[in-house]
Design a protein around this motif. Structure first.
Motif, PDB file in Angstrom:
ATOM      1  N   ASN A   1     -28.142  15.612 120.801  1.00  0.00           N
ATOM      2  CA  ASN A   1     -27.317  16.526 120.007  1.00  0.00           C
ATOM      3  C   ASN A   1     -27.849  16.575 118.580  1.00  0.00           C
ATOM      4  OD1 ASN A   1     -25.674  16.771 122.246  1.00  0.00           O
ATOM      5  ND2 ASN A   1     -23.788  16.423 121.113  1.00  0.00           N
TER       6      ASN A   1
ATOM      7  N   LYS B   1     -21.431  22.458 119.230  1.00  0.00           N
ATOM      8  CA  LYS B   1     -22.166  21.482 120.049  1.00  0.00           C
ATOM      9  C   LYS B   1     -23.168  20.678 119.213  1.00  0.00           C
ATOM     10  CE  LYS B   1     -21.687  23.806 124.498  1.00  0.00           C
ATOM     11  NZ  LYS B   1     -20.520  24.521 124.267  1.00  0.00           N
TER      12      LYS B   1
ATOM     13  N   THR C   1     -17.284  20.475 118.627  1.00  0.00           N
ATOM     14  CA  THR C   1     -17.381  20.946 120.006  1.00  0.00           C
ATOM     15  C   THR C   1     -17.709  22.436 120.077  1.00  0.00           C
ATOM     16  OG1 THR C   1     -14.998  21.340 120.159  1.00  0.00           O
ATOM     17  CG2 THR C   1     -15.804  19.179 120.855  1.00  0.00           C
TER      18      THR C   1
ATOM     19  N   GLY D   1     -14.364  14.572 128.319  1.00  0.00           N
ATOM     20  CA  GLY D   1     -14.759  15.146 127.039  1.00  0.00           C
ATOM     21  C   GLY D   1     -13.719  16.086 126.476  1.00  0.00           C
TER      22      GLY D   1
ATOM     23  N   MET E   1     -16.515  10.518 126.625  1.00  0.00           N
ATOM     24  CA  MET E   1     -17.758  11.128 127.110  1.00  0.00           C
ATOM     25  C   MET E   1     -18.780  10.046 127.434  1.00  0.00           C
ATOM     26  SD  MET E   1     -18.160  14.240 124.371  1.00  0.00           S
ATOM     27  CE  MET E   1     -19.382  15.110 125.316  1.00  0.00           C
ATOM     28  N   ALA E   2     -19.706  10.360 128.319  1.00  0.00           N
ATOM     29  CA  ALA E   2     -20.831   9.475 128.590  1.00  0.00           C
ATOM     30  C   ALA E   2     -21.765   9.515 127.390  1.00  0.00           C
ATOM     31  CB  ALA E   2     -21.570   9.929 129.847  1.00  0.00           C
TER      32      ALA E   2
ATOM     33  N   ALA F   1     -24.869   9.174 127.229  1.00  0.00           N
ATOM     34  CA  ALA F   1     -26.090   9.937 127.511  1.00  0.00           C
ATOM     35  C   ALA F   1     -25.918  11.428 127.247  1.00  0.00           C
ATOM     36  CB  ALA F   1     -26.526   9.702 128.955  1.00  0.00           C
ATOM     37  N   THR F   2     -24.689  11.938 127.365  1.00  0.00           N
ATOM     38  CA  THR F   2     -24.479  13.367 127.114  1.00  0.00           C
ATOM     39  C   THR F   2     -24.584  13.699 125.629  1.00  0.00           C
ATOM     40  OG1 THR F   2     -22.073  13.205 126.930  1.00  0.00           O
ATOM     41  CG2 THR F   2     -22.976  13.621 129.130  1.00  0.00           C
ATOM     42  N   LEU F   3     -24.502  12.687 124.772  1.00  0.00           N
ATOM     43  CA  LEU F   3     -24.576  12.910 123.330  1.00  0.00           C
ATOM     44  C   LEU F   3     -26.000  12.782 122.797  1.00  0.00           C
ATOM     45  CD1 LEU F   3     -21.375  10.921 122.353  1.00  0.00           C
ATOM     46  CD2 LEU F   3     -21.606  13.386 122.736  1.00  0.00           C
ATOM     47  N   ASP F   4     -26.863  12.122 123.558  1.00  0.00           N
ATOM     48  CA  ASP F   4     -28.271  12.014 123.154  1.00  0.00           C
ATOM     49  C   ASP F   4     -28.867  13.409 123.061  1.00  0.00           C
ATOM     50  OD1 ASP F   4     -28.087   9.279 123.130  1.00  0.00           O
ATOM     51  OD2 ASP F   4     -29.291   8.961 124.932  1.00  0.00           O
TER      52      ASP F   4
END
Length: 155
Positions: free
Chosen positions: A38, A95, A92, A26, A30-31, A33-36
């Motif tokens: 946001n 976030k 970023t 990142g 990025m994965a 799933a890490t963005l779900d």
């Protein structure tokens, strides 16, 4: 220091702003799933919902759309909106994702619900969606064989 856009010089991916460069992956890779979850902020500063899904174009290997979940309670009764990936900017520092469109324009889009998804592989639908967000369709710079769905392996 500039970063190469791995999806090509055309800028077909999401932009990244802010100073966030953490340890590990990142923000460039990025994965999904890490963005779900946001939040998404509009150009007029309104929080309009959260990312619920990241949609991949399997043939091209590109991220096609982010699905915005607007309203509802605990995911029930929410309206979903497909936002072209290249219409989003990952902030970023805050976030969140930013989209360069007014909140009312997203609210005016009828969207869809969890039981009635559009055919996202339909280029007519996709073209209309990209035009709504004033973006070039992500597939417009893909090689012709991939756009036509031909298998180019072993050719």
């Amino acid at each position: 220091m500039s970063t190469l856009n791995p999806q090509g010089a055309s800028g077909s991916g999401a932009q990244i702003v802010g100073g966030g460069v953490g340890e590990g992956p990142g923000p460039d890779v990025m994965a999904a799933a890490t963005l779900d979850g946001n939040k998404v902020m509009t150009s007029d500063g309104e929080h309009v919902g959260k990312i619920s899904d990241i949609m991949l174009d399997v043939r091209t290997g590109r991220v096609a759309y982010a699905v915005l979940s607007e309203g509802g309670f605990l995911g029930m009764g929410s309206t979903l909106h497909a936002i072209p990936w290249n219409a989003l900017t990952l902030d970023t520092a805050e976030k969140c994702f930013r989209v360069d469109i007014a909140a009312q324009r997203i609210k005016d889009d009828p969207g869809f619900d969890k039981d009635h998804w559009p055919s996202m592989a339909d280029t007519a639908w996709g073209t209309q969606m990209h035009e709504y967000y004033n973006r070039q369709p992500y597939w417009s710079d893909a090689p012709l064989a991939i756009r036509e769905g031909r298998d180019t392996r072993g050719v």
